[in-house]
Design a protein around this motif. Structure first.
Motif, PDB file in Angstrom:
ATOM      1  N   CYS A  18      36.419  36.162  52.325  1.00 46.23           N
ATOM      2  CA  CYS A  18      35.530  37.261  52.741  1.00 46.23           C
ATOM      3  C   CYS A  18      35.727  38.526  51.919  1.00 46.23           C
ATOM      4  O   CYS A  18      36.710  38.692  51.212  1.00 46.23           O
ATOM      5  CB  CYS A  18      35.785  37.584  54.214  1.00 46.23           C
ATOM      6  SG  CYS A  18      35.441  36.226  55.326  1.00 46.23           S
ATOM      7  N   ASP A  19      34.777  39.442  52.076  1.00 44.34           N
ATOM      8  CA  ASP A  19      34.798  40.783  51.470  1.00 44.34           C
ATOM      9  C   ASP A  19      35.319  41.780  52.488  1.00 44.34           C
ATOM     10  O   ASP A  19      34.527  42.472  53.126  1.00 44.34           O
ATOM     11  CB  ASP A  19      33.340  41.204  51.195  1.00 44.34           C
ATOM     12  CG  ASP A  19      32.930  41.011  49.776  1.00 44.34           C
ATOM     13  OD1 ASP A  19      33.804  40.846  48.923  1.00 44.34           O
ATOM     14  OD2 ASP A  19      31.719  41.047  49.522  1.00 44.34           O
ATOM     15  N   PHE A  20      36.602  41.841  52.660  1.00 41.34           N
ATOM     16  CA  PHE A  20      37.131  42.795  53.637  1.00 41.34           C
ATOM     17  C   PHE A  20      37.867  43.942  52.958  1.00 41.34           C
ATOM     18  O   PHE A  20      38.719  44.590  53.559  1.00 41.34           O
ATOM     19  CB  PHE A  20      38.051  42.087  54.654  1.00 41.34           C
ATOM     20  CG  PHE A  20      37.331  41.102  55.550  1.00 41.34           C
ATOM     21  CD1 PHE A  20      35.975  41.223  55.820  1.00 41.34           C
ATOM     22  CD2 PHE A  20      38.037  40.053  56.141  1.00 41.34           C
ATOM     23  CE1 PHE A  20      35.316  40.328  56.654  1.00 41.34           C
ATOM     24  CE2 PHE A  20      37.395  39.148  56.982  1.00 41.34           C
ATOM     25  CZ  PHE A  20      36.035  39.278  57.236  1.00 41.34           C
ATOM     26  N   ASP A  21      37.546  44.182  51.694  1.00 41.72           N
ATOM     27  CA  ASP A  21      38.170  45.304  50.982  1.00 41.72           C
ATOM     28  C   ASP A  21      37.391  46.571  51.321  1.00 41.72           C
ATOM     29  O   ASP A  21      36.480  46.973  50.607  1.00 41.72           O
ATOM     30  CB  ASP A  21      38.136  45.024  49.476  1.00 41.72           C
ATOM     31  CG  ASP A  21      38.926  46.062  48.701  1.00 41.72           C
ATOM     32  OD1 ASP A  21      39.795  46.719  49.316  1.00 41.72           O
ATOM     33  OD2 ASP A  21      38.669  46.222  47.496  1.00 41.72           O
ATOM     34  N   ILE A  22      37.775  47.174  52.439  1.00 43.43           N
ATOM     35  CA  ILE A  22      37.028  48.304  52.990  1.00 43.43           C
ATOM     36  C   ILE A  22      37.916  49.559  52.974  1.00 43.43           C
ATOM     37  O   ILE A  22      39.136  49.454  52.918  1.00 43.43           O
ATOM     38  CB  ILE A  22      36.569  48.010  54.439  1.00 43.43           C
ATOM     39  CG1 ILE A  22      37.693  47.292  55.228  1.00 43.43           C
ATOM     40  CG2 ILE A  22      35.347  47.121  54.465  1.00 43.43           C
ATOM     41  CD1 ILE A  22      38.782  48.085  55.726  1.00 43.43           C
ATOM     42  N   PRO A  23      37.321  50.727  52.996  1.00 42.72           N
ATOM     43  CA  PRO A  23      38.146  51.932  53.069  1.00 42.72           C
ATOM     44  C   PRO A  23      38.700  52.131  54.477  1.00 42.72           C
ATOM     45  O   PRO A  23      38.031  51.829  55.464  1.00 42.72           O
ATOM     46  CB  PRO A  23      37.174  53.057  52.689  1.00 42.72           C
ATOM     47  CG  PRO A  23      35.807  52.503  52.810  1.00 42.72           C
ATOM     48  CD  PRO A  23      35.886  51.013  52.850  1.00 42.72           C
ATOM     49  N   LEU A  24      39.944  52.609  54.556  1.00 47.02           N
ATOM     50  CA  LEU A  24      40.559  52.925  55.849  1.00 47.02           C
ATOM     51  C   LEU A  24      40.564  54.451  56.019  1.00 47.02           C
ATOM     52  O   LEU A  24      40.636  55.178  55.035  1.00 47.02           O
ATOM     53  CB  LEU A  24      42.009  52.418  55.887  1.00 47.02           C
ATOM     54  CG  LEU A  24      42.196  50.901  55.773  1.00 47.02           C
ATOM     55  CD1 LEU A  24      43.678  50.565  55.618  1.00 47.02           C
ATOM     56  CD2 LEU A  24      41.611  50.179  56.986  1.00 47.02           C
ATOM     57  N   ASN A  25      40.484  54.901  57.257  1.00 48.46           N
ATOM     58  CA  ASN A  25      40.585  56.349  57.478  1.00 48.46           C
ATOM     59  C   ASN A  25      42.040  56.763  57.665  1.00 48.46           C
ATOM     60  O   ASN A  25      42.948  55.931  57.565  1.00 48.46           O
ATOM     61  CB  ASN A  25      39.689  56.793  58.648  1.00 48.46           C
ATOM     62  CG  ASN A  25      40.125  56.168  59.974  1.00 48.46           C
ATOM     63  OD1 ASN A  25      41.282  55.775  60.132  1.00 48.46           O
ATOM     64  ND2 ASN A  25      39.198  56.061  60.903  1.00 48.46           N
ATOM     65  N   LYS A  26      42.250  58.063  57.922  1.00 47.84           N
ATOM     66  CA  LYS A  26      43.624  58.574  58.010  1.00 47.84           C
ATOM     67  C   LYS A  26      44.408  57.947  59.149  1.00 47.84           C
ATOM     68  O   LYS A  26      45.626  57.883  59.120  1.00 47.84           O
ATOM     69  CB  LYS A  26      43.592  60.099  58.173  1.00 47.84           C
ATOM     70  CG  LYS A  26      43.350  60.806  56.856  1.00 47.84           C
ATOM     71  CD  LYS A  26      43.495  62.320  57.004  1.00 47.84           C
ATOM     72  CE  LYS A  26      42.787  63.014  55.869  1.00 47.84           C
ATOM     73  NZ  LYS A  26      41.757  63.971  56.305  1.00 47.84           N
ATOM     74  N   ILE A  53      37.381  28.127  61.842  1.00 46.68           N
ATOM     75  CA  ILE A  53      37.124  29.149  60.819  1.00 46.68           C
ATOM     76  C   ILE A  53      38.406  29.879  60.410  1.00 46.68           C
ATOM     77  O   ILE A  53      39.093  30.467  61.246  1.00 46.68           O
ATOM     78  CB  ILE A  53      36.087  30.154  61.357  1.00 46.68           C
ATOM     79  CG1 ILE A  53      34.827  29.394  61.806  1.00 46.68           C
ATOM     80  CG2 ILE A  53      35.741  31.207  60.308  1.00 46.68           C
ATOM     81  CD1 ILE A  53      33.996  30.145  62.818  1.00 46.68           C
ATOM     82  N   ILE A  54      38.695  29.837  59.124  1.00 46.89           N
ATOM     83  CA  ILE A  54      39.889  30.510  58.600  1.00 46.89           C
ATOM     84  C   ILE A  54      39.429  31.536  57.560  1.00 46.89           C
ATOM     85  O   ILE A  54      38.823  31.175  56.548  1.00 46.89           O
ATOM     86  CB  ILE A  54      40.846  29.484  57.962  1.00 46.89           C
ATOM     87  CG1 ILE A  54      41.223  28.414  59.006  1.00 46.89           C
ATOM     88  CG2 ILE A  54      42.092  30.171  57.415  1.00 46.89           C
ATOM     89  CD1 ILE A  54      41.466  27.053  58.413  1.00 46.89           C
ATOM     90  N   LEU A  55      39.679  32.802  57.851  1.00 41.38           N
ATOM     91  CA  LEU A  55      39.195  33.867  56.977  1.00 41.38           C
ATOM     92  C   LEU A  55      40.296  34.325  56.014  1.00 41.38           C
ATOM     93  O   LEU A  55      41.415  34.618  56.432  1.00 41.38           O
ATOM     94  CB  LEU A  55      38.715  35.061  57.812  1.00 41.38           C
ATOM     95  CG  LEU A  55      37.700  34.755  58.917  1.00 41.38           C
ATOM     96  CD1 LEU A  55      37.358  36.032  59.689  1.00 41.38           C
ATOM     97  CD2 LEU A  55      36.441  34.114  58.345  1.00 41.38           C
ATOM     98  N   LEU A  56      39.954  34.374  54.730  1.00 35.96           N
ATOM     99  CA  LEU A  56      40.881  34.833  53.695  1.00 35.96           C
ATOM    100  C   LEU A  56      40.323  36.108  53.085  1.00 35.96           C
ATOM    101  O   LEU A  56      39.116  36.190  52.842  1.00 35.96           O
ATOM    102  CB  LEU A  56      41.000  33.814  52.562  1.00 35.96           C
ATOM    103  CG  LEU A  56      41.159  32.338  52.852  1.00 35.96           C
ATOM    104  CD1 LEU A  56      41.181  31.569  51.540  1.00 35.96           C
ATOM    105  CD2 LEU A  56      42.453  32.108  53.601  1.00 35.96           C
ATOM    106  N   ALA A  57      41.180  37.064  52.797  1.00 36.63           N
ATOM    107  CA  ALA A  57      40.678  38.305  52.196  1.00 36.63           C
ATOM    108  C   ALA A  57      41.813  39.107  51.572  1.00 36.63           C
ATOM    109  O   ALA A  57      42.990  38.851  51.836  1.00 36.63           O
ATOM    110  CB  ALA A  57      39.980  39.156  53.256  1.00 36.63           C
ATOM    111  N   HIS A  58      41.419  40.065  50.754  1.00 37.41           N
ATOM    112  CA  HIS A  58      42.404  41.031  50.264  1.00 37.41           C
ATOM    113  C   HIS A  58      41.965  42.414  50.710  1.00 37.41           C
ATOM    114  O   HIS A  58      40.802  42.624  51.070  1.00 37.41           O
ATOM    115  CB  HIS A  58      42.529  40.973  48.738  1.00 37.41           C
ATOM    116  CG  HIS A  58      41.452  41.714  48.019  1.00 37.41           C
ATOM    117  ND1 HIS A  58      40.243  41.143  47.689  1.00 37.41           N
ATOM    118  CD2 HIS A  58      41.389  43.003  47.583  1.00 37.41           C
ATOM    119  CE1 HIS A  58      39.487  42.018  47.064  1.00 37.41           C
ATOM    120  NE2 HIS A  58      40.141  43.176  46.988  1.00 37.41           N
TER     121      HIS A  58
END
Ligand code: ADP
Ligand code: MG
Length: 375
Positions: A18-26, A53-58
């Motif tokens: 998956c595309d889980f490279d998202i910005p995190l807040n403070k 379902i097995i989700l892989l991400a960075h």
């Protein structure tokens, strides 16, 4: 390229990159969930079809070691909220505990594995590591268009060992972007900012044939200015980018660099009002606009105005607009302009490379699979 709709997934262990490279807040929570939402149709499809379902991400760049601040815990929370389902999560992405968790999965259940980039083998495209990951599933689904330009274990390695197909979003990305670029209307303007200068300079090199104007901001612009001998003070540059830029032959007449800035302590942190005005004028006359990368450090309120005004100019034009990139989307979302863009790609660098005509290794890896490999 085959998609998940072409194969039987019922009761199978399906690995979804998956595309889980998202910005995190403070507070360490998901600051922008655009990419997570983009993966939901595939996840929901797999739930409906009773797959395991097995989700892989960075997430971000932990540099091959465990960094608790870059855990996928916040993504687990966001998925739980969006799907209204409990999502299991392991503390690693390989090893015995992971194998046991996978073995315990029931059809329709979802397991999220920890950040792949906690292991250096992911970015090294280590085949043993890819094999260990592949061992966890029966089928591989690439649902990460945004990382498909990377030759990493979870992108190109796993498909060597498993039947590999495209997710719904990845399929949509490829179809829409291919259409957008097949006969684009001119003038075609490319707006590039942000970091990751080397990747972007290579794309600028390729896109300079297709584009009529290339407008630069962010660190990318710094690299160009530095290589022209301009004083950029202590501003962030990129040495590899500088070296690469010196080596190539570029049509500089198409390149537009910032002419004024918002600096702080000798650091360029945003483009200035005169630059915004010239850039906005070019944008308003364009029939096709492709944008990736903020014009400055847009996550800071004081240095978001350049990005905001360029975003407004792009949102306003009648031309066809394509925008991509995690930080770019987060900025657009914050300005409330996301809905004003014709196509929002989950990809930043990947979108640019695809539009520049490069073959993305992650997508090529799906094409190599023969029908006989599919169940
Ligand atoms: P995207 O995620 O949209 O592809 P990038 O990740 O390439 O965009 O770029 C976003 C990053 O670039 C942000 O972290 C931002 O702070 C940084 N950035 C933009 N302009 C500058 C600048 N002038 N100096 C330092 N960093 C910058
Ligand atoms: Mg980014």
């Amino acid at each position: 390229m085959r998609t998940i709709q072409d194969i039987d997934v019922a009761k199978k262990r399906v690995l979804v990159r998956c595309d889980f490279d998202i910005p995190l807040n403070k507070k360490g929570k998901v600051a922008d969930d655009f990419r997570i939402k983009a993966c939901l149709p595939t996840i929901k499809y797999l739930i409906k079809k009773r797959a395991k379902i097995i989700l892989l991400a960075h997430l971000d760049r932990p540099g091959g070691k465990v960094d608790p601040s870059l855990s996928l815990g916040p993504v687990q929370d966001k998925l739980t909220e969006l799907l209204e389902l409990s999502i299991l999560k392991t503390l690693d992405c390989v090893g015995r505990a992971v194998e046991e968790a996978v073995a315990g999965l029931e059809p329709g259940e979802i397991l999220l594995l920890e950040n792949l980039r906690f292991h250096p083998e992911e970015e090294e495209n280590n085949l043993d590591f890819a094999k260990k990951l592949a061992h966890l599933g029966d089928i591989f689904v690439n649902e990460t268009f945004a990382s498909s330009h990377r030759v990493h274990a979870s992108i190109v390695g796993i498909p060597k060992f498993l039947p590999a197909v495209a997710g719904l979003r990845l399929t949509q990305e490829v179809e829409t972007l291919a259409k957008a670029i097949s006969k684009p209307e001119h003038p075609l303007t490319v707006v590039i900012g942000g970091a990751k200068a080397l990747t972007k300079i290579k794309v600028i090199e390729n896109l300079s044939n297709l584009a009529d104007s290339i407008l630069l901001g962010g660190v990318v612009a710094n690299v160009f200015m530095k290589s022209k001998g301009e004083d950029i003070g202590k501003s962030t540059s990129d040495e590899e980018g500088e070296i690469y830029l010196k080596k190539i032959n570029l049509d500089w007449s198409k390149i537009h660099l910032p002419i004024d800035f918002l600096p702080n302590k000798n650091l360029i942190l945003d483009i200035g009002p005169k630059t915004v005005k010239t850039f906005a004028e070019i944008i308003s006359k364009s029939k096709t606009i492709i944008w990736n990368g903020p014009m400055g450090v847009a996550e800071l309120e004081e240095f978001a105005s350049g990005t905001k005004e360029i975003a407004q100019a792009i949102a306003k034009t009648s031309g066809f607009t394509v925008v991509g990139g995690g930080d770019t989307i987060a900025a657009l979302n914050k300005f409330g302009l996301l809905g004003k863009i014709d196509y929002v790609s989950v990809g930043g660098g990947a979108m640019l490379e695809f539009l520049a005509g490069s073959k993305l290794p992650g997508i090529e890896a799906l094409k190599l699979r023969k029908k006989s490999n599919l169940h």
